[in-house]
Design an enzyme around this catalytic site. Structure first.
Site, PDB file in Angstrom:
ATOM      1  N   HIS A 157      -6.842   3.369   3.925  1.00  9.27           N
ATOM      2  CA  HIS A 157      -6.476   4.124   4.923  1.00  9.27           C
ATOM      3  C   HIS A 157      -8.065   4.554   5.805  1.00  9.27           C
ATOM      4  CE1 HIS A 157      -2.741   4.923   3.077  1.00  9.27           C
ATOM      5  NE2 HIS A 157      -2.318   5.407   4.279  1.00  9.27           N
ATOM      6  N   CYS A 180     -10.861   4.040   0.129  1.00 10.57           N
ATOM      7  CA  CYS A 180      -9.241   4.081   0.389  1.00 10.57           C
ATOM      8  C   CYS A 180      -9.063   3.163   1.595  1.00 10.57           C
ATOM      9  CB  CYS A 180      -8.957   5.292   0.766  1.00 10.57           C
ATOM     10  SG  CYS A 180      -7.193   5.615   1.214  1.00 10.57           S
ATOM     11  N   TYR A 214      -0.676   8.292  -2.694  1.00 15.98           N
ATOM     12  CA  TYR A 214      -0.596   7.979  -4.165  1.00 15.98           C
ATOM     13  C   TYR A 214      -1.887   8.595  -5.160  1.00 15.98           C
ATOM     14  CZ  TYR A 214       2.506   3.945  -3.955  1.00 15.98           C
ATOM     15  OH  TYR A 214       3.578   2.953  -3.641  1.00 15.98           O
ATOM     16  N   GLY A 215      -2.550   8.884  -4.262  1.00 13.44           N
ATOM     17  CA  GLY A 215      -4.014   9.601  -5.044  1.00 13.44           C
ATOM     18  C   GLY A 215      -3.884  11.037  -5.672  1.00 13.44           C
ATOM     19  N   ASP A 232       0.911  -1.121  -0.072  1.00 10.48           N
ATOM     20  CA  ASP A 232      -0.065  -0.095   0.195  1.00 10.48           C
ATOM     21  C   ASP A 232       0.660   1.015   0.004  1.00 10.48           C
ATOM     22  OD1 ASP A 232      -2.365   1.553   0.230  1.00 10.48           O
ATOM     23  OD2 ASP A 232      -2.183   1.838   2.355  1.00 10.48           O
ATOM     24  N   SER A 233       0.234   2.262  -0.090  1.00  4.39           N
ATOM     25  CA  SER A 233       1.234   3.594  -0.331  1.00  4.39           C
ATOM     26  C   SER A 233       1.411   3.892   1.219  1.00  4.39           C
ATOM     27  CB  SER A 233       0.243   4.653  -0.950  1.00  4.39           C
ATOM     28  OG  SER A 233      -0.980   5.092  -0.101  1.00  4.39           O
ATOM     29  N   CYS A 267      -4.576  -1.232  -1.974  1.00  2.90           N
ATOM     30  CA  CYS A 267      -4.383   0.278  -2.182  1.00  2.90           C
ATOM     31  C   CYS A 267      -5.395   0.509  -3.282  1.00  2.90           C
ATOM     32  CB  CYS A 267      -3.040   0.807  -2.525  1.00  2.90           C
ATOM     33  SG  CYS A 267      -2.989   2.495  -3.074  1.00  2.90           S
ATOM     34  N   ASN A 268      -6.457   1.200  -3.069  1.00  6.62           N
ATOM     35  CA  ASN A 268      -7.499   1.473  -4.050  1.00  6.62           C
ATOM     36  C   ASN A 268      -6.977   2.197  -5.240  1.00  6.62           C
ATOM     37  OD1 ASN A 268     -10.622   1.012  -3.132  1.00  6.62           O
ATOM     38  ND2 ASN A 268      -9.216   1.533  -1.404  1.00  6.62           N
ATOM     39  N   THR A 269      -5.930   3.402  -5.021  1.00 10.55           N
ATOM     40  CA  THR A 269      -5.293   3.980  -6.089  1.00 10.55           C
ATOM     41  C   THR A 269      -4.665   3.206  -6.946  1.00 10.55           C
ATOM     42  OG1 THR A 269      -5.498   6.192  -4.622  1.00 10.55           O
ATOM     43  CG2 THR A 269      -4.065   6.304  -6.592  1.00 10.55           C
TER      44      THR A 269
END
Length: 259
Positions: A185, A183, A43-44, A11-12, A74-76
Protein backbone atom coordinates in the site's frame (compact mmCIF):
# COMPACT_ATOMS: atom_id res chain seq x y z
CA UNK A 1 -2.55 -24.66 -18.07
CA UNK A 2 -1.60 -22.67 -21.19
CA UNK A 3 0.49 -19.60 -21.89
CA UNK A 4 -2.73 -17.65 -22.41
CA UNK A 5 -3.92 -18.21 -18.84
CA UNK A 6 -3.87 -15.08 -16.66
CA UNK A 7 -1.45 -14.00 -13.96
CA UNK A 8 -3.28 -13.88 -10.62
CA UNK A 9 -2.55 -11.38 -7.86
CA UNK A 10 -4.08 -10.86 -4.44
CA UNK A 11 -3.70 -8.37 -1.63
CA UNK A 12 -5.54 -7.33 1.51
CA UNK A 13 -6.91 -4.44 -0.52
CA UNK A 14 -5.93 -1.95 -3.19
CA UNK A 15 -2.25 -1.67 -2.23
CA UNK A 16 -1.11 -4.59 -4.37
CA UNK A 17 -2.13 -2.64 -7.47
CA UNK A 18 1.30 -0.97 -7.06
CA UNK A 19 2.76 -4.43 -7.79
CA UNK A 20 0.21 -5.06 -10.56
CA UNK A 21 1.27 -1.85 -12.34
CA UNK A 22 4.91 -3.00 -12.42
CA UNK A 23 3.90 -6.43 -13.78
CA UNK A 24 1.59 -4.92 -16.39
CA UNK A 25 4.30 -2.51 -17.53
CA UNK A 26 6.93 -5.26 -17.83
CA UNK A 27 4.62 -7.83 -19.46
CA UNK A 28 1.92 -5.88 -21.34
CA UNK A 29 0.74 -8.97 -23.28
CA UNK A 30 -0.29 -10.86 -20.16
CA UNK A 31 -3.89 -11.15 -19.00
CA UNK A 32 -4.22 -10.46 -15.28
CA UNK A 33 -6.75 -11.02 -12.52
CA UNK A 34 -6.40 -8.97 -9.35
CA UNK A 35 -8.21 -9.76 -6.12
CA UNK A 36 -8.64 -6.99 -3.52
CA UNK A 37 -9.76 -8.46 -0.20
CA UNK A 38 -10.53 -4.99 1.16
CA UNK A 39 -13.32 -6.29 3.38
CA UNK A 40 -10.66 -7.96 5.54
CA UNK A 41 -8.02 -5.20 5.40
CA UNK A 42 -5.67 -4.68 7.05
CA UNK A 43 -4.08 -8.13 7.34
CA UNK A 44 -1.26 -6.70 9.44
CA UNK A 45 -3.19 -6.85 12.71
CA UNK A 46 -4.56 -10.37 12.23
CA UNK A 47 -3.11 -13.60 13.66
CA UNK A 48 -0.88 -15.82 11.53
CA UNK A 49 -3.66 -18.43 11.36
CA UNK A 50 -6.18 -15.86 10.09
CA UNK A 51 -3.71 -14.62 7.46
CA UNK A 52 -3.08 -18.17 6.24
CA UNK A 53 -6.82 -18.90 5.95
CA UNK A 54 -7.48 -15.66 4.05
CA UNK A 55 -4.53 -16.38 1.75
CA UNK A 56 -5.88 -19.89 1.04
CA UNK A 57 -9.32 -18.44 0.27
CA UNK A 58 -7.78 -15.87 -2.11
CA UNK A 59 -5.59 -18.47 -3.79
CA UNK A 60 -8.51 -20.81 -4.44
CA UNK A 61 -10.52 -17.94 -5.93
CA UNK A 62 -7.68 -17.20 -8.37
CA UNK A 63 -7.14 -20.88 -9.18
CA UNK A 64 -10.84 -21.11 -10.06
CA UNK A 65 -10.11 -18.31 -12.57
CA UNK A 66 -7.43 -20.58 -14.12
CA UNK A 67 -4.45 -18.43 -13.12
CA UNK A 68 -1.09 -19.89 -14.20
CA UNK A 69 0.94 -18.17 -11.47
CA UNK A 70 -0.05 -16.34 -8.30
CA UNK A 71 1.61 -13.19 -7.02
CA UNK A 72 1.04 -12.66 -3.31
CA UNK A 73 1.07 -8.87 -3.64
CA UNK A 74 0.96 -8.36 0.11
CA UNK A 75 3.96 -8.28 2.45
CA UNK A 76 1.95 -9.56 5.42
CA UNK A 77 0.50 -12.51 3.49
CA UNK A 78 3.90 -13.38 2.02
CA UNK A 79 5.79 -13.30 5.31
CA UNK A 80 3.09 -15.26 7.15
CA UNK A 81 1.55 -17.63 4.61
CA UNK A 82 3.59 -18.25 1.46
CA UNK A 83 5.34 -21.31 2.91
CA UNK A 84 1.95 -22.93 3.55
CA UNK A 85 0.62 -21.92 0.13
CA UNK A 86 3.60 -23.44 -1.67
CA UNK A 87 3.19 -26.68 0.29
CA UNK A 88 -0.54 -26.89 -0.48
CA UNK A 89 -0.72 -25.97 -4.19
CA UNK A 90 1.19 -26.90 -7.36
CA UNK A 91 0.96 -23.46 -8.99
CA UNK A 92 4.07 -21.23 -8.74
CA UNK A 93 3.88 -18.44 -6.15
CA UNK A 94 5.75 -15.14 -6.19
CA UNK A 95 6.02 -13.38 -2.84
CA UNK A 96 6.79 -9.85 -1.80
CA UNK A 97 8.86 -9.11 1.27
CA UNK A 98 10.61 -5.96 2.50
CA UNK A 99 13.75 -5.16 0.48
CA UNK A 100 16.09 -5.17 3.48
CA UNK A 101 18.99 -6.70 1.55
CA UNK A 102 19.64 -3.92 -1.01
CA UNK A 103 19.15 -1.26 1.67
CA UNK A 104 21.57 -2.92 4.11
CA UNK A 105 24.19 -3.63 1.44
CA UNK A 106 24.23 -0.05 0.14
CA UNK A 107 23.79 1.86 3.41
CA UNK A 108 26.71 4.20 4.20
CA UNK A 109 25.46 5.01 7.70
CA UNK A 110 24.72 1.33 8.43
CA UNK A 111 21.31 2.49 9.61
CA UNK A 112 18.13 1.82 7.64
CA UNK A 113 14.45 2.31 8.39
CA UNK A 114 11.58 0.02 7.58
CA UNK A 115 7.95 1.06 7.57
CA UNK A 116 5.69 -2.00 7.55
CA UNK A 117 2.65 -3.64 9.09
CA UNK A 118 2.70 -5.35 12.46
CA UNK A 119 2.11 -8.71 10.77
CA UNK A 120 5.19 -8.32 8.58
CA UNK A 121 7.52 -7.07 11.32
CA UNK A 122 6.42 -9.84 13.70
CA UNK A 123 6.83 -12.62 11.14
CA UNK A 124 9.46 -15.33 11.28
CA UNK A 125 10.49 -14.66 7.67
CA UNK A 126 11.18 -10.99 8.40
CA UNK A 127 13.31 -11.83 11.44
CA UNK A 128 15.28 -14.43 9.50
CA UNK A 129 16.06 -11.85 6.80
CA UNK A 130 16.92 -9.09 9.27
CA UNK A 131 19.31 -11.34 11.21
CA UNK A 132 21.47 -11.75 8.11
CA UNK A 133 22.45 -8.10 8.42
CA UNK A 134 23.34 -7.87 12.10
CA UNK A 135 25.94 -5.15 11.42
CA UNK A 136 23.19 -2.86 10.12
CA UNK A 137 20.93 -1.04 12.55
CA UNK A 138 17.35 -1.60 11.39
CA UNK A 139 14.79 0.82 12.78
CA UNK A 140 11.39 -0.85 12.58
CA UNK A 141 8.18 1.16 12.55
CA UNK A 142 4.66 -0.23 12.36
CA UNK A 143 2.54 1.94 10.09
CA UNK A 144 -0.49 1.95 12.39
CA UNK A 145 -3.51 3.49 10.67
CA UNK A 146 -2.00 3.98 7.21
CA UNK A 147 -3.64 1.07 5.36
CA UNK A 148 -7.22 1.88 6.47
CA UNK A 149 -6.76 5.51 5.36
CA UNK A 150 -5.39 4.41 1.97
CA UNK A 151 -8.30 1.97 1.59
CA UNK A 152 -10.67 4.89 2.21
CA UNK A 153 -8.94 6.94 -0.50
CA UNK A 154 -7.55 9.46 2.00
CA UNK A 155 -4.06 9.39 0.51
CA UNK A 156 -3.55 13.16 0.64
CA UNK A 157 -5.33 13.70 3.95
CA UNK A 158 -3.96 15.62 6.96
CA UNK A 159 -4.22 12.36 8.96
CA UNK A 160 -1.78 10.63 6.59
CA UNK A 161 0.66 13.54 6.78
CA UNK A 162 0.46 13.56 10.58
CA UNK A 163 1.08 9.81 10.86
CA UNK A 164 3.97 9.85 8.40
CA UNK A 165 5.65 12.69 10.29
CA UNK A 166 5.27 10.75 13.52
CA UNK A 167 6.75 7.58 12.03
CA UNK A 168 9.54 9.07 9.90
CA UNK A 169 11.02 11.82 12.10
CA UNK A 170 12.64 9.37 14.57
CA UNK A 171 14.22 7.56 11.62
CA UNK A 172 15.62 10.83 10.25
CA UNK A 173 17.04 11.66 13.69
CA UNK A 174 18.63 8.19 13.85
CA UNK A 175 20.54 8.98 10.61
CA UNK A 176 18.99 6.44 8.25
CA UNK A 177 20.05 6.71 4.61
CA UNK A 178 17.55 4.14 3.26
CA UNK A 179 13.85 3.75 3.94
CA UNK A 180 12.32 0.39 3.02
CA UNK A 181 8.59 0.36 2.33
CA UNK A 182 7.37 -2.97 3.72
CA UNK A 183 3.75 -2.84 2.57
CA UNK A 184 2.43 -2.78 -0.99
CA UNK A 185 0.00 0.00 0.00
CA UNK A 186 2.80 2.41 0.92
CA UNK A 187 4.11 3.31 -2.59
CA UNK A 188 0.91 5.34 -2.96
CA UNK A 189 2.27 7.57 -0.17
CA UNK A 190 5.56 8.32 -1.95
CA UNK A 191 4.75 12.00 -2.72
CA UNK A 192 4.04 12.69 0.98
CA UNK A 193 7.02 10.63 2.16
CA UNK A 194 9.40 12.50 -0.16
CA UNK A 195 8.22 15.82 1.27
CA UNK A 196 9.22 14.67 4.76
CA UNK A 197 12.51 12.87 4.11
CA UNK A 198 15.75 14.73 3.34
CA UNK A 199 16.80 14.26 -0.28
CA UNK A 200 19.79 12.03 0.55
CA UNK A 201 17.56 9.29 2.01
CA UNK A 202 16.73 6.74 -0.67
CA UNK A 203 13.39 4.91 -0.71
CA UNK A 204 13.10 1.26 -1.75
CA UNK A 205 10.01 -0.78 -2.48
CA UNK A 206 9.77 -4.25 -4.00
CA UNK A 207 7.46 -3.70 -6.98
CA UNK A 208 9.99 -3.77 -9.82
CA UNK A 209 11.87 -6.76 -8.36
CA UNK A 210 8.61 -8.72 -7.98
CA UNK A 211 7.67 -8.02 -11.60
CA UNK A 212 11.09 -9.20 -12.82
CA UNK A 213 10.90 -12.36 -10.71
CA UNK A 214 7.41 -13.11 -12.06
CA UNK A 215 8.70 -12.81 -15.62
CA UNK A 216 11.74 -14.98 -14.79
CA UNK A 217 9.59 -17.80 -13.38
CA UNK A 218 7.14 -17.67 -16.31
CA UNK A 219 10.11 -17.84 -18.69
CA UNK A 220 11.58 -20.82 -16.79
CA UNK A 221 8.36 -22.80 -16.99
CA UNK A 222 7.75 -21.70 -20.59
CA UNK A 223 4.47 -19.97 -19.68
CA UNK A 224 5.00 -16.42 -21.00
CA UNK A 225 2.25 -15.16 -23.27
CA UNK A 226 4.10 -14.20 -26.46
CA UNK A 227 0.98 -13.28 -28.44
CA UNK A 228 0.63 -9.60 -29.30
CA UNK A 229 -2.95 -9.01 -28.21
CA UNK A 230 -5.06 -6.64 -26.17
CA UNK A 231 -4.76 -8.00 -22.63
CA UNK A 232 -7.71 -8.52 -20.31
CA UNK A 233 -7.16 -6.95 -16.89
CA UNK A 234 -9.92 -7.82 -14.45
CA UNK A 235 -10.12 -6.55 -10.86
CA UNK A 236 -12.30 -8.11 -8.18
CA UNK A 237 -13.09 -6.37 -4.90
CA UNK A 238 -15.39 -7.24 -1.99
CA UNK A 239 -15.69 -3.59 -0.92
CA UNK A 240 -16.68 -0.28 -2.50
CA UNK A 241 -14.94 -0.21 -5.92
CA UNK A 242 -14.71 3.62 -6.03
CA UNK A 243 -11.22 3.88 -4.51
CA UNK A 244 -9.92 1.11 -6.75
CA UNK A 245 -11.28 2.98 -9.78
CA UNK A 246 -9.51 6.18 -8.71
CA UNK A 247 -6.22 4.38 -8.05
CA UNK A 248 -6.19 2.61 -11.44
CA UNK A 249 -7.14 5.75 -13.44
CA UNK A 250 -8.13 3.62 -16.45
CA UNK A 251 -11.30 2.01 -17.65
CA UNK A 252 -10.41 -1.50 -16.49
CA UNK A 253 -13.04 -4.11 -15.66
CA UNK A 254 -13.78 -3.85 -11.94
CA UNK A 255 -16.19 -6.36 -10.45
CA UNK A 256 -17.73 -6.19 -6.99
CA UNK A 257 -17.96 -9.71 -5.61
CA UNK A 258 -18.55 -11.06 -2.12
CA UNK A 259 -15.82 -13.57 -1.38
Amino acid sequence: MTNNNPIGLFDSGIGGTSIWKEIHELMPNEDTIYLADSKNAPYGQKSKEEIIQLSIKNTEFLLNQNCKIIVVACNTATTNAIKELRAKYQVPFIGIEPAIKPAALHSKTQTIGILATQGTLNSELFHQTAQQFHETKIIEQIGHGLVPLIEEGKINSPQIKQLLNKYLQPMIEANIDYLVLGCSHYPYLLPQIKKILPKHIKIIDSGEAVAKQTKNILTEINALNTENHQPKNIFFTNANPTVLEKILKHNYTIMKKDF
